[in-house]
Design an enzyme around this catalytic site. Structure first.
Site, PDB file in Angstrom:
ATOM      1  CE  LYS A   1      -2.613  74.606 -55.770  1.00 48.40           C
ATOM      2  NZ  LYS A   1      -1.414  73.791 -55.669  1.00 48.40           N
TER       3      LYS A   1
ATOM      4  CD  GLU B   1      -6.081  74.864 -48.727  1.00 49.50           C
ATOM      5  OE1 GLU B   1      -4.971  75.266 -48.338  1.00 49.50           O
ATOM      6  OE2 GLU B   1      -6.222  73.901 -49.492  1.00 49.50           O
TER       7      GLU B   1
ATOM      8  CG  HIS C   1       3.952  80.190 -50.538  1.00 51.96           C
ATOM      9  ND1 HIS C   1       3.713  79.918 -49.205  1.00 51.96           N
ATOM     10  CD2 HIS C   1       3.356  81.366 -50.789  1.00 51.96           C
ATOM     11  CE1 HIS C   1       2.998  80.894 -48.697  1.00 51.96           C
ATOM     12  NE2 HIS C   1       2.770  81.795 -49.627  1.00 51.96           N
TER      13      HIS C   1
ATOM     14  NE  ARG D   1       5.532  67.988 -61.211  1.00 53.11           N
ATOM     15  CZ  ARG D   1       6.129  68.424 -60.107  1.00 53.11           C
ATOM     16  NH1 ARG D   1       7.217  67.847 -59.687  1.00 53.11           N
ATOM     17  NH2 ARG D   1       5.632  69.425 -59.416  1.00 53.11           N
TER      18      ARG D   1
HETATM   19  P1  ADP Z   1       1.766  75.140 -55.327  1.00 48.73           P
HETATM   20  O1  ADP Z   1       1.098  74.044 -56.105  1.00 48.73           O
HETATM   21  O2  ADP Z   1       1.543  76.498 -55.900  1.00 48.73           O
HETATM   22  O3  ADP Z   1       3.216  74.845 -55.023  1.00 48.73           O
HETATM   23  P2  ADP Z   1       0.824  74.119 -52.752  1.00 48.73           P
HETATM   24  O4  ADP Z   1      -0.608  73.914 -52.457  1.00 48.73           O
HETATM   25  O5  ADP Z   1       1.628  72.901 -53.052  1.00 48.73           O
HETATM   26  O6  ADP Z   1       0.983  75.187 -53.928  1.00 48.73           O
HETATM   27  O7  ADP Z   1       1.484  74.888 -51.541  1.00 48.73           O
HETATM   28  C1  ADP Z   1       2.822  75.370 -51.578  1.00 48.73           C
HETATM   29  C2  ADP Z   1       3.264  75.752 -50.172  1.00 48.73           C
HETATM   30  O8  ADP Z   1       2.414  76.789 -49.648  1.00 48.73           O
HETATM   31  C3  ADP Z   1       3.166  74.636 -49.146  1.00 48.73           C
HETATM   32  O9  ADP Z   1       4.313  73.857 -49.137  1.00 48.73           O
HETATM   33  C4  ADP Z   1       3.004  75.397 -47.852  1.00 48.73           C
HETATM   34  O10 ADP Z   1       4.257  75.877 -47.397  1.00 48.73           O
HETATM   35  C5  ADP Z   1       2.179  76.590 -48.273  1.00 48.73           C
HETATM   36  N1  ADP Z   1       0.732  76.332 -48.027  1.00 48.73           N
HETATM   37  C6  ADP Z   1      -0.168  75.817 -48.883  1.00 48.73           C
HETATM   38  N2  ADP Z   1      -1.401  75.756 -48.322  1.00 48.73           N
HETATM   39  C7  ADP Z   1      -1.267  76.236 -47.081  1.00 48.73           C
HETATM   40  C8  ADP Z   1      -2.181  76.466 -45.980  1.00 48.73           C
HETATM   41  N3  ADP Z   1      -3.477  76.191 -46.082  1.00 48.73           N
HETATM   42  N4  ADP Z   1      -1.677  77.003 -44.836  1.00 48.73           N
HETATM   43  C9  ADP Z   1      -0.361  77.312 -44.728  1.00 48.73           C
HETATM   44  N5  ADP Z   1       0.528  77.135 -45.712  1.00 48.73           N
HETATM   45  C10 ADP Z   1       0.096  76.612 -46.872  1.00 48.73           C
END
Ligand code: ADP
Length: 491
Positions: free
Chosen positions: A119, A203, A238, A294
């Site tokens: 990330k 974040e 999540h 992907r």
């Molecule tokens: P992973 O790769 O573990 O799935 P992501 O970065 O794609 O993690 O985030 C998964 C979910 O977590 C997102 O769809 C959102 O719902 C929540 N999320 C991620 N970052 C944030 C943030 N900064 N604030 C609020 N929710 C977040």
């Protein structure tokens, strides 16, 4: 240069293996399944033109066994390997080894996988393209005090995230500075355990976001298009459970803006193949989260509203073709919804409920698509993700799609394991979902008391399963059967 692909090995299992093979068949391409000892008689193995056992049930010995998979591919003279999602699909080392063995990897370059697989490196790569980011750190933190200081500057609540993260692991919300130290320790240890890499960053926690992602396709000649968005805001832990396209909150202008940002993200890593750029969205602003290099689980909703077979496009791109012109002039057709049907107990914090599928009848009809790879009598193996299927519908508009989905859920009979169907029905029928006015807190806000589902079909199905078992054992005790038929609500 265009290379002909006549035989594809699908390095995956379950519904996605079958889904890829179906497109292969449509394209006149032969498919090869790989399978573990737990999947010997699985439908995707039977469907393939050829199938090869690659190892025992644990994925590390089978579906993740890179060298074995490649050596079998070479023996069977395959032209290309499709990795599906999960397993080796985002493994740069595997993509390199496949290419080095003279086989086409159906996916992006190892370099793009590597950049977007982390990330933080992804954030750094897209920096020069002016992509909006969630306020926060762009580097990993290890020192707790330093991290706490940064968190205070960003402003609570904040989110601690694993740099190598995926599947919602290593992610911790911190509401205030007193909790910080403890949560950071947990995030680091979770990240170390899950990814062998404890690097975390911070974040701003966006409190009422939608998860909106853009599907892109890019060829090996520098052409990139986007195929609109998917809204995946209904999540538990999540992780997505319901997805739809288009999103009920995007204006045409915002869609184009996010679409162009997604194309820029792809450009930043010289991307080719199908990919998804994930954003979180709140109050008309969007922020880049990550790129998945992907095919996504939820790709069918895009296929239904765009009319594009994404796997077919992946194959064409891998063989060196230029993106077809029609992809530049796509229009959104109607509305699509997808449910992930998991063998999980929504009444018990969505814990996996593994077992034998006793009865399996899936819904059919116009605009109903079920991507699955199971049949009655099959076990849901404990070794893999407990997803049973994806139920997808396509309607003229959002309301039509919702109504179609509810009918399809009612027609879907799965007996033997608990599933998320009852939860999905509840969610889809909820006034907040129907209104289109919801965010990623939906489950937390509306599902704090799972007994809401008590009267729904899971209970009935669990009862039916018990009766079915007893019947089979020929030991049926009539006193066990409900005396009052009406107490067993059919659906
Ligand atoms: P992973 O790769 O573990 O799935 P992501 O970065 O794609 O993690 O985030 C998964 C979910 O977590 C997102 O769809 C959102 O719902 C929540 N999320 C991620 N970052 C944030 C943030 N900064 N604030 C609020 N929710 C977040």
């Amino acid at each position: 240069m265009k290379k002909e692909i006549k035989k594809i090995l699908v390095a995956n299992r379950g519904e996605i293996a079958l889904r890829v093979m179906k497109t292969c068949k449509n394209l006149g391409i032969n498919s090869v399944a790989i399978y573990s000892e737990a999947d010997q008689s699985a439908p995707f193995v039977k469907y393939a033109d050829e199938a090869v056992l690659v190892g025992p049930a644990p994925s590390i010995k089978s579906y993740l066994n890179q060298d074995k998979i490649i050596s079998e591919a070479l023996k069977l003279n395959v032209d290309a390997i499709h990795p599906g999602y999960g397993f080796l699909s985002e493994n740069a080392e595997f993509a390199s080894k496949v290419t080095d063995a003279g086989i086409i990897f159906i996916g992006p370059s190892p370099k793009a996988i590597e950049i977007m697989g982390d990330k933080l490196s992804a954030k750094n790569a897209v920096m020069e393209y002016d992509i909006p980011m969630v306020p926060g750190l762009n580097t990993a933190v290890t020192d707790v005090n330093e991290a706490k200081e940064s968190a205070e500057k960003i402003g609570f609540p904040i989110l601690i995230k694993a740099s190598a993260g995926g599947g919602g692991k290593g992610m911790r919300i911190v509401e205030n500075k007193d909790e910080f130290e403890d949560q950071m320790k947990r995030a680091v240890s979770e990240a170390e355990n899950a990814f062998g890499n404890g690097a975390v960053f911070i974040e701003k926690y966006i409190t009422e976001p939608r998860h909106i992602e853009i599907q892109i396709l890019a060829d090996q000649h520098g052409n990139i298009v986007h195929l609109f968005e998917r809204d995946c805001s209904i999540q538990r832990r999540h992780q997505k459970v319901i997805e739809e396209a288009p999103s009920s909150v995007l204006s045409a202008e915002m869609r184009e803006k996010m679409g162009q940002a997604a194309c820029d993200v792809a450009r930043a890593c010289d991307y080719y193949g199908a990919g998804t750029v994930e954003f979180i969205y709140e109050n008309d602003s969007f922020y880049f989260l990550e790129m998945n290099t992907r095919l996504q689980v939820e790709h069918p909703v895009t296929e239904l509203i765009s009319g594009v077979d994404l796997v077919e496009e992946q194959v064409k791109i891998a063989s060196g073709e230029v993106l077809s012109d029609y992809l530049n002039n796509l229009k959104i057709i109607g509305h699509a919804l997808e449910l992930r049907v998991y063998a999980e107990d929504p009444m018990n914090d969505f814990l996996p409920d593994i077992g034998k599928i006793l009865v399996y009848n899936k819904p059919t009809g116009e605009g109903v698509r079920v991507d699955d790879a199971i049949e009655a009598g099959m076990d849901i193996p404990i070794y893999y993700d407990p997803m049973i299927s994806k139920l997808i519908v396509h309607g003229e508009n959002r309301t039509d799609a919702i109504n179609k989905m509810i009918k399809a859920i009612d027609e879907y009979d799965i007996v033997g394991v608990k599933t998320t169907l009852s939860f999905c029905k509840y969610a889809i029928n909820h006034p907040d979902f129907r209104s289109g006015n919801f965010d990623t807190r939906f489950v937390k806000l509306n599902f704090s008391d799972p007994s809401i589902l008590q009267a729904d079909n899971e209970t009935v199905k669990a009862g039916l399963a018990a009766i079915y078992h007893l019947n089979k054992m020929d030991k049926i005790d009539q006193t066990f059967l409900p005396s009052d038929e009406s107490s067993w609500r059919k659906k």
